[in-house]
Design an enzyme around this catalytic site. Structure first.
Site, PDB file in Angstrom:
ATOM      1  N   SER A  95      47.726   6.014 -42.650  1.00 42.83           N
ATOM      2  CA  SER A  95      48.064   5.146 -41.512  1.00 42.83           C
ATOM      3  C   SER A  95      48.504   5.973 -40.312  1.00 42.83           C
ATOM      4  N   GLY A 134      50.137  -0.831 -29.616  1.00 40.33           N
ATOM      5  CA  GLY A 134      50.752  -2.152 -29.618  1.00 40.33           C
ATOM      6  C   GLY A 134      49.770  -3.235 -29.185  1.00 40.33           C
ATOM      7  N   GLU A 137      51.408  -9.275 -31.671  1.00 42.82           N
ATOM      8  CA  GLU A 137      52.713  -9.832 -31.296  1.00 42.82           C
ATOM      9  C   GLU A 137      53.184 -10.740 -32.422  1.00 42.82           C
ATOM     10  N   LEU A 243      39.762  -0.439 -32.845  1.00 42.37           N
ATOM     11  CA  LEU A 243      39.855  -0.930 -34.230  1.00 42.37           C
ATOM     12  C   LEU A 243      38.611  -0.561 -35.032  1.00 42.37           C
ATOM     13  N   ASN A 244      37.462  -0.503 -34.391  1.00 37.73           N
ATOM     14  CA  ASN A 244      36.249  -0.110 -35.143  1.00 37.73           C
ATOM     15  C   ASN A 244      36.454   1.235 -35.825  1.00 37.73           C
ATOM     16  N   GLN A 283      38.089  -1.908 -76.582  1.00 35.83           N
ATOM     17  CA  GLN A 283      37.040  -2.388 -75.682  1.00 35.83           C
ATOM     18  C   GLN A 283      37.612  -3.056 -74.430  1.00 35.83           C
ATOM     19  N   GLU A 367      44.750  -4.509 -39.357  1.00 34.76           N
ATOM     20  CA  GLU A 367      43.395  -4.236 -38.821  1.00 34.76           C
ATOM     21  C   GLU A 367      42.410  -5.351 -39.176  1.00 34.76           C
TER      22      GLU A 367
HETATM   23  P1  TGC Z   1      35.722 -12.434 -29.481  1.00 33.47           P
HETATM   24  O1  TGC Z   1      35.468 -13.505 -28.481  1.00 33.47           O
HETATM   25  O2  TGC Z   1      34.946 -12.378 -30.735  1.00 33.47           O
HETATM   26  O3  TGC Z   1      35.572 -11.012 -28.733  1.00 33.47           O
HETATM   27  C1  TGC Z   1      36.237 -10.743 -27.509  1.00 33.47           C
HETATM   28  C2  TGC Z   1      35.533  -9.573 -26.855  1.00 33.47           C
HETATM   29  O4  TGC Z   1      35.678  -8.408 -27.685  1.00 33.47           O
HETATM   30  C3  TGC Z   1      34.364  -7.940 -28.076  1.00 33.47           C
HETATM   31  N1  TGC Z   1      34.486  -7.511 -29.463  1.00 33.47           N
HETATM   32  C4  TGC Z   1      34.359  -6.235 -29.835  1.00 33.47           C
HETATM   33  N2  TGC Z   1      34.098  -5.124 -29.142  1.00 33.47           N
HETATM   34  C5  TGC Z   1      34.036  -3.966 -29.826  1.00 33.47           C
HETATM   35  N3  TGC Z   1      34.240  -3.913 -31.151  1.00 33.47           N
HETATM   36  C6  TGC Z   1      34.510  -5.006 -31.886  1.00 33.47           C
HETATM   37  N4  TGC Z   1      34.743  -4.928 -33.187  1.00 33.47           N
HETATM   38  C7  TGC Z   1      34.580  -6.249 -31.227  1.00 33.47           C
HETATM   39  N5  TGC Z   1      34.849  -7.515 -31.626  1.00 33.47           N
HETATM   40  C8  TGC Z   1      34.770  -8.271 -30.534  1.00 33.47           C
HETATM   41  C9  TGC Z   1      33.441  -9.132 -27.923  1.00 33.47           C
HETATM   42  O5  TGC Z   1      32.118  -8.722 -27.734  1.00 33.47           O
HETATM   43  C10 TGC Z   1      34.031  -9.775 -26.688  1.00 33.47           C
HETATM   44  O6  TGC Z   1      33.620  -9.011 -25.575  1.00 33.47           O
HETATM   45  P2  TGC Z   1      33.330  -9.697 -24.150  1.00 33.47           P
HETATM   46  O7  TGC Z   1      32.935  -8.552 -23.280  1.00 33.47           O
HETATM   47  O8  TGC Z   1      32.254 -10.709 -24.410  1.00 33.47           O
HETATM   48  O9  TGC Z   1      34.617 -10.359 -23.736  1.00 33.47           O
HETATM   49  O10 TGC Z   1      37.271 -12.432 -29.795  1.00 33.47           O
HETATM   50  P3  TGC Z   1      38.156 -13.525 -30.507  1.00 33.47           P
HETATM   51  O11 TGC Z   1      39.405 -13.677 -29.703  1.00 33.47           O
HETATM   52  O12 TGC Z   1      37.357 -14.763 -30.806  1.00 33.47           O
HETATM   53  O13 TGC Z   1      38.528 -12.739 -31.839  1.00 33.47           O
HETATM   54  C11 TGC Z   1      37.964 -12.966 -33.014  1.00 33.47           C
HETATM   55  C12 TGC Z   1      38.519 -12.084 -34.157  1.00 33.47           C
HETATM   56  C13 TGC Z   1      39.230 -12.930 -35.168  1.00 33.47           C
HETATM   57  C14 TGC Z   1      37.337 -11.399 -34.789  1.00 33.47           C
HETATM   58  C15 TGC Z   1      39.473 -10.990 -33.667  1.00 33.47           C
HETATM   59  O14 TGC Z   1      40.446 -11.501 -32.912  1.00 33.47           O
HETATM   60  C16 TGC Z   1      40.035 -10.082 -34.734  1.00 33.47           C
HETATM   61  O15 TGC Z   1      39.382  -9.120 -35.158  1.00 33.47           O
HETATM   62  N6  TGC Z   1      41.285 -10.320 -35.199  1.00 33.47           N
HETATM   63  C17 TGC Z   1      41.978  -9.376 -36.078  1.00 33.47           C
HETATM   64  C18 TGC Z   1      43.060  -8.697 -35.285  1.00 33.47           C
HETATM   65  C19 TGC Z   1      43.265  -7.279 -35.715  1.00 33.47           C
HETATM   66  O16 TGC Z   1      42.462  -6.657 -36.368  1.00 33.47           O
HETATM   67  N7  TGC Z   1      44.398  -6.729 -35.288  1.00 33.47           N
HETATM   68  C20 TGC Z   1      44.675  -5.356 -35.563  1.00 33.47           C
HETATM   69  C21 TGC Z   1      45.914  -4.879 -34.851  1.00 33.47           C
HETATM   70  S1  TGC Z   1      46.135  -3.132 -34.899  1.00 33.47           S
HETATM   71  C22 TGC Z   1      46.562  -2.805 -36.471  1.00 33.47           C
HETATM   72  O17 TGC Z   1      46.628  -3.606 -37.328  1.00 33.47           O
HETATM   73  C23 TGC Z   1      46.883  -1.378 -36.740  1.00 33.47           C
HETATM   74  S2  TGC Z   1      47.346  -1.015 -38.354  1.00 33.47           S
HETATM   75  C24 TGC Z   1      47.318   0.653 -38.231  1.00 33.47           C
HETATM   76  C25 TGC Z   1      47.618   1.408 -39.439  1.00 33.47           C
HETATM   77  O18 TGC Z   1      48.805   1.520 -39.789  1.00 33.47           O
HETATM   78  O19 TGC Z   1      46.665   1.988 -40.031  1.00 33.47           O
HETATM   79  P1  FAD Z   2      48.389 -14.233 -39.229  1.00 30.44           P
HETATM   80  O1  FAD Z   2      47.374 -13.992 -38.176  1.00 30.44           O
HETATM   81  O2  FAD Z   2      49.509 -15.154 -38.928  1.00 30.44           O
HETATM   82  O3  FAD Z   2      47.623 -14.741 -40.535  1.00 30.44           O
HETATM   83  C1  FAD Z   2      48.297 -15.420 -41.589  1.00 30.44           C
HETATM   84  C2  FAD Z   2      47.240 -15.873 -42.608  1.00 30.44           C
HETATM   85  O4  FAD Z   2      46.357 -16.817 -41.961  1.00 30.44           O
HETATM   86  C3  FAD Z   2      46.352 -14.752 -43.116  1.00 30.44           C
HETATM   87  O5  FAD Z   2      46.044 -14.985 -44.476  1.00 30.44           O
HETATM   88  C4  FAD Z   2      45.086 -14.870 -42.272  1.00 30.44           C
HETATM   89  O6  FAD Z   2      43.922 -14.362 -42.942  1.00 30.44           O
HETATM   90  C5  FAD Z   2      45.008 -16.384 -42.104  1.00 30.44           C
HETATM   91  N1  FAD Z   2      44.271 -16.741 -40.888  1.00 30.44           N
HETATM   92  C6  FAD Z   2      44.597 -16.505 -39.594  1.00 30.44           C
HETATM   93  N2  FAD Z   2      43.643 -16.986 -38.772  1.00 30.44           N
HETATM   94  C7  FAD Z   2      42.705 -17.555 -39.550  1.00 30.44           C
HETATM   95  C8  FAD Z   2      41.456 -18.218 -39.294  1.00 30.44           C
HETATM   96  N3  FAD Z   2      40.979 -18.376 -38.065  1.00 30.44           N
HETATM   97  N4  FAD Z   2      40.756 -18.701 -40.351  1.00 30.44           N
HETATM   98  C9  FAD Z   2      41.200 -18.496 -41.633  1.00 30.44           C
HETATM   99  N5  FAD Z   2      42.361 -17.881 -41.942  1.00 30.44           N
HETATM  100  C10 FAD Z   2      43.096 -17.405 -40.902  1.00 30.44           C
HETATM  101  N6  FAD Z   2      49.437  -4.265 -35.334  1.00 30.44           N
HETATM  102  C11 FAD Z   2      49.312  -3.469 -34.228  1.00 30.44           C
HETATM  103  O7  FAD Z   2      48.966  -3.932 -33.149  1.00 30.44           O
HETATM  104  N7  FAD Z   2      49.568  -2.127 -34.327  1.00 30.44           N
HETATM  105  C12 FAD Z   2      49.970  -1.546 -35.462  1.00 30.44           C
HETATM  106  O8  FAD Z   2      50.162  -0.328 -35.519  1.00 30.44           O
HETATM  107  C13 FAD Z   2      50.121  -2.359 -36.631  1.00 30.44           C
HETATM  108  N8  FAD Z   2      50.589  -1.815 -37.793  1.00 30.44           N
HETATM  109  C14 FAD Z   2      50.868  -2.647 -38.849  1.00 30.44           C
HETATM  110  C15 FAD Z   2      51.515  -2.112 -39.973  1.00 30.44           C
HETATM  111  C16 FAD Z   2      51.847  -2.937 -41.042  1.00 30.44           C
HETATM  112  C17 FAD Z   2      52.577  -2.367 -42.203  1.00 30.44           C
HETATM  113  C18 FAD Z   2      51.512  -4.309 -41.001  1.00 30.44           C
HETATM  114  C19 FAD Z   2      51.837  -5.197 -42.163  1.00 30.44           C
HETATM  115  C20 FAD Z   2      50.897  -4.843 -39.887  1.00 30.44           C
HETATM  116  C21 FAD Z   2      50.575  -4.024 -38.792  1.00 30.44           C
HETATM  117  N9  FAD Z   2      50.017  -4.544 -37.619  1.00 30.44           N
HETATM  118  C22 FAD Z   2      49.845  -3.749 -36.513  1.00 30.44           C
HETATM  119  C23 FAD Z   2      49.795  -5.983 -37.497  1.00 30.44           C
HETATM  120  C24 FAD Z   2      48.544  -6.486 -38.214  1.00 30.44           C
HETATM  121  O9  FAD Z   2      47.380  -6.141 -37.529  1.00 30.44           O
HETATM  122  C25 FAD Z   2      48.673  -7.999 -38.374  1.00 30.44           C
HETATM  123  O10 FAD Z   2      49.690  -8.229 -39.333  1.00 30.44           O
HETATM  124  C26 FAD Z   2      47.372  -8.664 -38.796  1.00 30.44           C
HETATM  125  O11 FAD Z   2      46.416  -8.620 -37.760  1.00 30.44           O
HETATM  126  C27 FAD Z   2      47.578 -10.116 -39.252  1.00 30.44           C
HETATM  127  O12 FAD Z   2      48.381 -10.805 -38.356  1.00 30.44           O
HETATM  128  P2  FAD Z   2      49.636 -11.689 -38.908  1.00 30.44           P
HETATM  129  O13 FAD Z   2      50.409 -10.831 -39.850  1.00 30.44           O
HETATM  130  O14 FAD Z   2      50.329 -12.232 -37.716  1.00 30.44           O
HETATM  131  O15 FAD Z   2      48.971 -12.835 -39.751  1.00 30.44           O
END
Ligand code: TGC
Ligand code: FAD
Length: 388
Positions: A95, A134, A137, A243-244, A283, A367
């Site tokens: 991470s 960040g 939220e 994120l990709n 088994q 992610e």
């Molecule tokens: P949507 O309307 O689908 O897309 C908005 C705009 O973004 C573009 N896009 C992408 N571009 C590049 N790569 C991707 N993978 C892309 N996905 C979408 C898309 O083409 C569009 O562009 P434009 O120019 O037309 O505006 O967006 P939506 O709001 O409907 O979102 C849909 C959804 C659910 C797929 C998305 O919100 C999502 O992936 N949610 C998950 C959030 C997430 O992954 N959060 C991660 C936070 S960071 C983290 O967790 C770090 S952990 C680090 C660690 O400790 O390792």
């Molecule tokens: P929610 O979005 O509230 O989801 C709750 C449940 O609802 C899940 O089961 C989900 O799959 C489901 N759900 C939500 N929407 C839908 C839908 N449309 N249809 C069906 N099911 C749905 N974020 C950062 O920005 N930067 C970081 O560095 C980072 N590090 C992290 C480190 C840790 C240890 C953890 C636990 C999280 C971290 N995150 C970070 C945040 C992480 O990306 C989010 O926790 C994650 O995206 C899910 O968001 P949430 O926890 O608010 O869950």
């Protein structure tokens, strides 16, 4: 206990170049020497092993795919193998490297000015500056597009207000890549240096998972930053393109965690005697081990293919969703099966399986949760979005 052998049932390593094999074995030795002896203690104490930071820099693991700026300029398969080996040690270490490289150095490289790149990248590659990312939220996790953090233009500055939750490396960081909406409602990215007035970091304690990783809240209260710190990208495409790269690294990393659990269960099954036999001779135990190695092998093959596509710039985000979703899921299954084979021993710190199991619960969530990746793939194959 036998030394760690990375499972390679399908001889996947025959598909790696000599350089890729060398990188893998170097990082594997690093994990054996620097991570394995101390990681359980860090996990128990809830501390990140900061002494590893300069060593990870020296090894070339930080921003390893970036060309120039004192970065290693490796291909994506090498990057994946690094992540696989590191997560065999602990998901928290992977991470740290994911966030530093894919989520902080990558946006500076892709969307920063030449001044940003020169100022931040060489020091970040050495681990002299640490970044955090960040996006999430408290009320906007899966749906980051709804974020309420605002960046209001004021002359040549922006004023940030809002907060970010669950931020890996937050408390360790010297800078944060922060995503906020501007006056027009567009999502913009900013490089915010630690110490900027109005920027506060609070670490999140009492975690069951990723205990050897720092997770924090970032708070911005009238935090004034020069407009020159804004990245040159608009909309969710900015953070999602970071994120990709991070999700791709996680997919490889999860194979490492699964492999560690498989290796531990296999060794245990060959030495633990019940009913006068090693339990591996039963088994039902073999079925569990066979399922583990089969799923690990499938994940290795699928992930290498996506890596090769990525090296040719042909990997689509949906390919990456598939390997992130699949590999973390099979790693969780492997960890649970290993814990079952280890039985009572599996709940102690003497074995690593439960540490991986609890870590993987976070990896499955961050992610993009497993279900969000299902929806991303579902939308791709049907042409029908089911997010809303
Ligand atoms: P949507 O309307 O689908 O897309 C908005 C705009 O973004 C573009 N896009 C992408 N571009 C590049 N790569 C991707 N993978 C892309 N996905 C979408 C898309 O083409 C569009 O562009 P434009 O120019 O037309 O505006 O967006 P939506 O709001 O409907 O979102 C849909 C959804 C659910 C797929 C998305 O919100 C999502 O992936 N949610 C998950 C959030 C997430 O992954 N959060 C991660 C936070 S960071 C983290 O967790 C770090 S952990 C680090 C660690 O400790 O390792
Ligand atoms: P929610 O979005 O509230 O989801 C709750 C449940 O609802 C899940 O089961 C989900 O799959 C489901 N759900 C939500 N929407 C839908 C839908 N449309 N249809 C069906 N099911 C749905 N974020 C950062 O920005 N930067 C970081 O560095 C980072 N590090 C992290 C480190 C840790 C240890 C953890 C636990 C999280 C971290 N995150 C970070 C945040 C992480 O990306 C989010 O926790 C994650 O995206 C899910 O968001 P949430 O926890 O608010 O869950």
């Amino acid at each position: 206990m036998k030394a760690y052998q990375s499972p390679d049932f399908l001889n996947m390593s025959s598909l790696y170049s000599e350089e890729e094999k060398m990188i893998q074995s170097t990082v594997r030795e690093f994990v054996d020497k620097e991570i394995m002896p101390h990681i359980a203690q860090h996990y128990e104490n809830g501390t990140f092993p900061k002494n590893l930071i300069p060593l990870l820099g020296e090894l070339g693991t930080l921003g390893s795919t970036i060309q120039g700026y004192e970065c290693a300029g490796l291909n994506y398969t090498s990057y994946g193998l690094i992540m696989q080996e590191l997560e065999r040690g602990d998901s928290g270490i992977r991470s740290f490297v994911s966030v530093q490289g894919a989520l902080c150095m990558h946006p500076i490289d892709a969307f920063g000015s030449e001044e940003h790149k020169k100022k931040y990248l060489p020091k970040m590659a050495k681990g002299q500056l640490i970044g955090c990312f960040g996006l999430t939220e408290a009320d906007f996790g899966s749906n980051p597009g709804g974020m309420i953090t605002r960046a209001k233009k004021d002359g040549n500055d922006y004023i940030l207000n809002g907060s970010k939750m669950w931020i890996t490396n937050g408390g360790l960081s010297d800078l944060a890549i922060v995503w906020a909406k501007d006056d027009a409602g567009d999502i913009r990215g900013f490089i915010v240096d630690r110490g900027t007035p109005g920027f506060e970091v609070r670490d999140i304690k009492n975690k069951f998972s990723l205990r050897a990783s720092v997770t924090s809240e970032l708070i911005f209260q009238d935090c004034r930053i020069p407009a020159s710190q804004m990245l040159n990208v608009k909309g969710l495409r900015g953070p999602f393109s970071c994120l990709n790269n991070a999700r791709y690294g996680i997919a490889w990393g999860a194979i490492g965690a699964a492999s560690a659990c498989y290796d531990e269960a296999l060794n245990y099954s060959q030495t633990r005697i019940q009913f006068d036999k090693p339990i591996g001779q039963f088994q039902l135990v073999q079925v569990k081990l066979v399922k583990m190695i089969t799923e690990i092998s499938k994940a290795q093959a699928m992930t290498l293919q996506v890596g090769r596509l990525k090296d040719k710039n042909l990997a689509r985000p949906q390919h990456i969703s598939m390997i992130k979703m699949n590999n973390v899921s099979i790693a969780l299954d492997a960890a649970r099966a290993s814990r079952d084979i280890l039985a009572a021993s599996g709940i102690t710190y003497e074995y690593q399986t439960s540490r991986h199991l609890l870590n993987l619960e976070s990896v499955n969530t961050y992610e993009g949760t497993e279900d969000i990746h299902k929806l991303i793939i579902g939308a791709d194959i049907t042409g029908l979005e089911a997010f809303r």
